[in-house]
Scaffold this active site. Structure first.
Site, PDB file in Angstrom:
ATOM      1  N   ARG A 143       6.232  -9.931  11.579  1.00  0.00           N
ATOM      2  CA  ARG A 143       6.398  -9.415  10.212  1.00  0.00           C
ATOM      3  C   ARG A 143       7.873  -9.088  10.013  1.00  0.00           C
ATOM      4  NH1 ARG A 143       5.646  -3.696   8.105  1.00  0.00           N
ATOM      5  NH2 ARG A 143       4.684  -3.776   6.031  1.00  0.00           N
TER       6      ARG A 143
ATOM      7  N   GLU B 178       3.690  -0.503   0.897  1.00  0.00           N
ATOM      8  CA  GLU B 178       3.079   0.826   0.748  1.00  0.00           C
ATOM      9  C   GLU B 178       3.128   1.283  -0.713  1.00  0.00           C
ATOM     10  OE1 GLU B 178       3.315   2.726   5.191  1.00  0.00           O
ATOM     11  OE2 GLU B 178       4.886   3.348   3.783  1.00  0.00           O
TER      12      GLU B 178
ATOM     13  N   GLU C  54       0.730  -2.101   9.542  1.00  0.00           N
ATOM     14  CA  GLU C  54       1.583  -1.136  10.251  1.00  0.00           C
ATOM     15  C   GLU C  54       0.727  -0.169  11.049  1.00  0.00           C
ATOM     16  OE1 GLU C  54       4.488   1.032   8.027  1.00  0.00           O
ATOM     17  OE2 GLU C  54       4.985  -0.684   6.732  1.00  0.00           O
TER      18      GLU C  54
END
Length: 365
Positions: free
Chosen positions: A69, A160, A262
């Site tokens: 990522r 996020e 994550e």
């Protein structure tokens, strides 16, 4: 005799056929390596579990990881995490047979639930032009990856985005505007490659109320996506049980695959670079000490929870900033070369630059 053989075959079949969610290793066994290019530029070294120095991506791949990522900022002060910087890392990863998740922050710096700052170059744009900027930036980066033969396999449109993106225009106090911006990113991804999966990513992976509110609104406002992404840090985001319940619920409620983009856990409480660590507890989550074994056990547990998502909808997980070791100059603030790294005690390499047991646990999850 024929009836006995038939019965025996049925019994053997029942023992060997497993539910897709429980069969074999996870589809995604990944690591965020966004800091790797800068680490290497400032002299960072990486060693396998036997202490042999080598290419960090080779060490990850040899341990069983199959995805990386990479975050993308628009115009960061230090010039890293840009199109030019991710292209060589993507090429190296793809050469090793690894896949690629690109994480667009749509900012010049960190974007997360507490801040979604517009890039300086976009600050005065009205909504229509802001949506076009999202489209153009997304397309530009992804098309460059495609041209060099390293097409992104997954793309996050935002990072996020609990409260939306590109505040104030894209704040989800105005869901139609949030949808406009997110769909601009989606359209750019699909124009480059219809096969690339679009991820929408929230933090607070144990908060089911947040996820239901957010994705119910996404459905009501026509926001397009393929995969639900979550951050789950066990010392911040609720118990393992609430995380599992939320993961299972959102996968089945929205009929989308889920991926933990994550997660992390410390292997020590010690500091390596003179900058205070973010997590300093000797046991940040009950039963999992901040030791190499505790780190490996936690990543294995998170992987097992993803594996158990109903209907095979649990894709896998990424260890966040697995290669962000305590290299001087590679701090958290792109505008401050003197800043340090508060995360090196959660990397997958120890303070002798050697691969930790958690790396193999993740690669075989």
């Amino acid at each position: 005799m024929k009836r006995v053989l038939t019965t025996l075959l049925l019994v053997l079949a029942s023992l060997t056929v497993t539910h897709p969610a429980q069969a074999g290793v996870l589809r995604i066994r990944g690591a965020d390596v966004s800091s790797l290019a800068k680490s290497e530029a400032y002299g960072g070294l990486y060693r396998d579990a036997r202490g042999r120095a080598g290419d960090a991506l080779r060490i990850l791949s040899d341990a069983g990881l199959n995805y990386i990522r990479l975050k993308v900022w628009v115009n960061p002060a230090d010039g890293y995490n840009t199109k030019a910087r991710i292209l060589p890392i993507a090429k190296r990863a793809k050469a090793r047979g690894m896949k690629l998740l690109v994480d667009f922050h749509y900012s010049d710096t960190w974007a997360d639930p507490g801040k979604q700052f517009k890039p300086a170059a976009w600050e005065s744009l009205p909504l229509d032009r802001l949506a076009q900027a999202v489209y153009d930036h997304t397309y530009d980066v992804l098309a460059a990856l495609r041209r060099q033969g390293t097409t992104a396999d997954m793309v996050q449109v935002g990072n996020e985005i609990n409260g939306g993106l590109l505040w104030p225009d894209g704040s989800n106090s105005d869901w139609p505007s949030t949808a406009r911006l997110l769909n601009a990113g989606y359209d750019a991804v699909k124009r480059v490659s219809r096969a690339t999966e679009v991820v929408l990513h929230l933090a607070n992976g144990g908060d089911n109320g947040l996820y239901r509110w957010w994705f119910d609104n996404a459905a009501a406002h026509g926001i397009r996506y393929d995969v639900i992404g979550l951050s789950y840090y066990p010392y911040w985001h609720g118990t393992l049980e609430t995380f599992q319940a939320n993961l299972n619920d959102v996968a089945t409620r929205y009929g989308r695959p889920v991926v933990v983009v994550e997660t992390a856990y410390p292997f020590t409480t010690e500091d390596d670079d003179g900058w205070p660590n973010i997590i300093v507890s000797a046991e940040p989550y009950p039963g999992y000490p901040a030791t190499p074994q505790g780190q490996a056990a936690m990543l294995a547990k998170v992987a097992d929870i993803v594996r158990q998502v109903p209907d095979g909808l649990g894709l896998g997980l990424f260890a966040w900033e697995a290669t962000w070791t305590g290299v001087k100059g590679n701090g958290w603030d792109p505008a401050d070369p003197a800043s340090g790294n508060g995360w090196e005690n959660q990397a997958l390499f120890d303070y002798a630059d050697r691969a930790l047991p958690a790396l193999r646990a993740l690669g075989h999850s």
